[in-house]
Structures are given as C-alpha cells and as structure tokens.
Design an enzyme around this catalytic site. Structure first.
Site, mmCIF file in Angstrom:
data_model
loop_
_atom_site.group_PDB
_atom_site.id
_atom_site.type_symbol
_atom_site.label_atom_id
_atom_site.label_comp_id
_atom_site.label_asym_id
_atom_site.label_seq_id
_atom_site.Cartn_x
_atom_site.Cartn_y
_atom_site.Cartn_z
ATOM 1 N N ASP A 81 0.761 -1.404 -0.115
ATOM 2 C CA ASP A 81 -0.287 -0.518 -0.051
ATOM 3 C C ASP A 81 0.674 1.465 -0.159
ATOM 4 O OD1 ASP A 81 -2.525 1.486 0.350
ATOM 5 O OD2 ASP A 81 -2.747 -0.233 1.740
ATOM 6 N N ASP A 85 -10.704 3.122 -3.645
ATOM 7 C CA ASP A 85 -11.030 1.819 -2.712
ATOM 8 C C ASP A 85 -12.634 1.866 -3.545
ATOM 9 O OD1 ASP A 85 -8.526 1.528 -1.116
ATOM 10 O OD2 ASP A 85 -9.658 1.837 0.506
HETATM 11 C C1 GLA Z 1 -5.873 1.116 1.273
HETATM 12 C C2 GLA Z 1 -6.208 0.286 0.324
HETATM 13 C C3 GLA Z 1 -7.282 -0.624 0.012
HETATM 14 C C4 GLA Z 1 -7.133 -1.741 1.992
HETATM 15 C C5 GLA Z 1 -6.348 -0.443 3.157
HETATM 16 C C6 GLA Z 1 -6.233 -1.034 4.551
HETATM 17 O O1 GLA Z 1 -6.812 1.887 1.906
HETATM 18 O O2 GLA Z 1 -6.071 1.335 -0.615
HETATM 19 O O3 GLA Z 1 -7.742 -1.680 -0.236
HETATM 20 O O4 GLA Z 1 -6.387 -2.351 2.084
HETATM 21 O O5 GLA Z 1 -5.811 0.540 3.251
HETATM 22 O O6 GLA Z 1 -6.191 -0.347 5.557
#
Ligand code: GLA
Length: 401
Positions: A150, A205
C-alpha cells in the site's frame, strides 16, 4: 584482437548474480483469491482465515481458481520488535503466521499478506519504509506467496523507487511472490510498473454500492467509469488503460464487493461480469462462509471466469454508452469476443445489441448467453433481453467457420 580479449575476459570472470527483477510467470492470468479487507477490515484472526479456507474448499471456490488467501491491513502489532522485525498480533494470530501459511498450503491455497511502502500502513501499523529487505525475508520465512503493498504515509517518496525497492527485496529473499501494487493509480503505474509488479490498483477504494461516491470510496460503477475515461482517456476503439494490461501485468480496479449487502444480486452479477470483461484480478471480498447459493453461482461460474482468465490477456473496453445502456467488449483468444450489455437505468428495461455495427468482429458468430446458460442464435440478428435495473447480459461470441 579486441574481440579475443573480451572473449578471454568474459571466460575468466565469475558469473554475475542475476540482476534484481520481478518473479516472472506467476500471474499469466489475473490473480484470483480472497482478501479480508472489504468485509472484515481490522476484525481478522487465524480462525477467520482457517474457516474461510475450509469454506472455499467446500463451496467450490478453490477449485474454481480462487487460490490466494490474502490477509489485509491490521494483522501486526503496532510496534516492531527490538530487532526491527514485524510481529503478528498474538491475540489475533496465536499460532503465528508460519503455521497459518502451512495450514493454507496444505489445503492447496497460496498465502498473501499486506504491507505498505510508507512509514505506517493505512490502519496505523508499521510500514516497510527502510525495512524492505528485512520484511521481505520475514515474509519469505512465513511462506508468503503474494504481497499487497500500500501507499499510506509515503510522504514525498517516489512511487517507482519505492515499489522497485520492494520488488528487489522480494527477489533477494528468493521466494516467488506475486507483487500487488496499491498506490491507487496516483503516479500512473500502468506506465512504469510492468516490470515491477504483477498488478496495480488504478483508483482509490471500492465499496459495496452501485454508484455512490464517498470521500475515498466509490461504488463499482464509478470505478468502472474511471477505467474508461479518467484513469486513462479512452478513444472508443480500445485504446485506453487496457493497452497496458497483459499476461503478468494487470490493471486492478480493486477487489470484489460481490455478495456484500449494499448490492442487489443483479448488481453483484453485473459487477462480476464487468470485472471479467476488464481482465481484473478476482479477489472475493465477501464473507464466503455465509455466501448464498446465488452469490456462489456468480463467483464460481466457469464461463464468466473463463472470460476473465482468457489466455490472450487483452483487457476489455467500453464500446457504447448511452442513457440507460452500456456495451463493453473484450477480445478473446482465437478470434472470440465477450460482450456485456449493462442496464444502467433505474428500472427494468428491454435492451438490445446490434452486432452489425461491431466492425471488429471477424465475421458471423454464434452467441452464447452466459448467465442464462443458453445459446442465443447468431450475430446476424440483434440480441435482445429484458434486464433488471443494473443487471447485465454477458455474451460470448464465437466465429462460425
Ligand atoms: C488502503 C487500500 C485498501 C486497504 C486499506 C487497508 O485504503 O487501498 O485496499 O488495503 O488501505 O487499510
């Protein structure tokens, strides 16, 4: 003389170690599996993972191709140990992650984990910045096969540098790992990540609605639209972001919300179909232990999955968008095509596709309606079907010899 000298020198030098690279051959089709985040967020533990794996064996998901079980954020303690190692939270994973990996491997799964290129993960746990080689060795010692990496708390770090450093660290640790880049498309990874990772997120997301927009999360239809127009402007002839995808390197429009409560069954079916058209990774994000037969039938449909996993690895594209209707197409191996007809309206409607306008089809094709499990004539006549709001017809077209 010069040539002779260089030949002699080459023979005398010891073989150089292989240069750092990504592990090739691991994701020749888009990865499939399960990820904890969409349903469980920080509420994860080893019992959940073990029950999920057992459920996926029983309900046919493993055998349908969902191989990677990925622990997302919030699996570790908030601090590293005295030697700087990441430590799984013993309250959530009392048996440790090596044991959990062995449990998964014994049942035919591969084991995935989450890390972050910044100082901290998005959930506030330790990130791998400055610890890349150490963490890669730790992951290898636990039998990790897949790393989602990430981008929170990354400050001014350059994405290409950050992801290349982790790629090199994984390679040095010598355990083949599928490397999933999750920097949300900020630095256009499709332009630089082909040799760095096996998949890269293209947007922020997803969440379990059709087209809602929250601050950071969006419904699947909004994410689908972004693949067409904003992530990489497309020209209506397939020359958008899809041109960067192919065997070993995929655009990732985020994990599946299929089966989650904010979607109707029709919306789950359409979401799944569109992800198959996009050659997207298929990471289930529902509680598979409780999935209904209807949802399992979507997730394990062999014909839909065969479109996603088509060996030519060409991503689909939006061919038409009109009020109430969208048509997306994807070229498959052997001159076949997949076509998705999506009802974007708020009510049920009778929708058609006229194949006569599809200049790219090689000739007359037989039409297969995948969700009806029926052959549906040929492309000589338009295909017409009544579709619920936000439902889809997914078709496979096969040239008639
Ligand atoms: C980010 C990623 C998500 C998830 C969260 C976890 O937002 O894009 O897919 O992994 O972190 O905290």
């Amino acid at each position: 003389m010069k040539k002779l000298l260089s030949l002699l020198l080459a023979a005398a030098l010891p073989a150089l170690p292989a240069l750092a690279q990504k592990f090739e051959g691991l994701a020749l089709t888009p990865p499939m599996g399960f990820n904890t985040w969409n349903t469980f967020a920080s509420n994860i533990n080893e019992v959940l993972i073990m029950e999920t794996a057992e459920a996926m064996v029983k309900n046919g998901m493993r055998d349908a191709g969902y191989t990677y079980i990925v622990l997302d954020d919030c699996w570790s303690l908030k601090e590293r140990d005295a030697d700087g190692n990441l430590v799984p939270d013993p309250a959530k994973f009392p048996s440790g992650l090596k044991a959990l990996g062995e449990f998964l491997h014994a049942r035919g799964f591969k084991f995935g984990i989450y890390g972050c290129a910044g100082a901290k993960t998005c959930g506030g746990y330790p990130g791998s910045m400055g610890h890349e080689y150490q963490d890669a060795r730790t992951f290898a010692s636990w039998g990790i096969d897949y790393l989602k990496y990430d981008w929170c708390s990354s400050g001014t770090r350059d994405a290409r540098e950050a992801y290349t450093t982790m790629r090199d660290a994984l390679f040095a640790a010598k355990r083949p790992v599928v490397f999933s880049i999750c920097e949300w498309g900020n630095s256009k990874p499709w332009e630089w990540a082909k040799d760095v990772g096996h998949l890269w997120r293209t947007t922020g997301d997803i969440t379990d609605c059709y087209d809602c927009v929250q601050r950071w999360e969006r419904g699947w239809k909004v994410i689908l639209d972004l693949q067409h127009s904003q992530v990489q402007p497309a020209d209506g002839q397939g020359n958008g972001i899809g041109q960067y995808a192919g065997p070993g390197h995929w655009n990732d429009p985020d994990m599946l919300e299929v089966g989650n409560e904010g979607l109707t069954v029709a919306e789950s079916r359409a979401h799944f179909s569109m992800w198959c058209l996009l050659a997207a990774p298929l990471m289930a994000g529902n509680d598979v232990r409780k999935a209904t037969p209807e949802i399992l039938a979507i997730l394990t449909d062999k014909e839909a999955i065969a479109i996603d996993q088509d060996p030519a690895g060409k991503q689909g594209w939006r061919y038409r968008a009109e009020p109430g209707r969208e048509i997306w197409v994807r070229e498959l191996a052997g001159g076949e095509w997949a076509v998705a007809l999506l009802n974007t309206g708020d009510t049920a409607a009778e929708l058609s596709v006229d194949f006569g306008h599809m200049w790219f089809l090689g000739g007359t094709c037989a039409v297969r309606d995948i969700w009806e499990k029926k052959d549906a004539g040929t492309t000589v006549k338009p295909f017409t079907k009544r579709l619920e709001s936000h439902d889809v017809a997914l078709l496979r077209l096969k040239p008639i010899k």
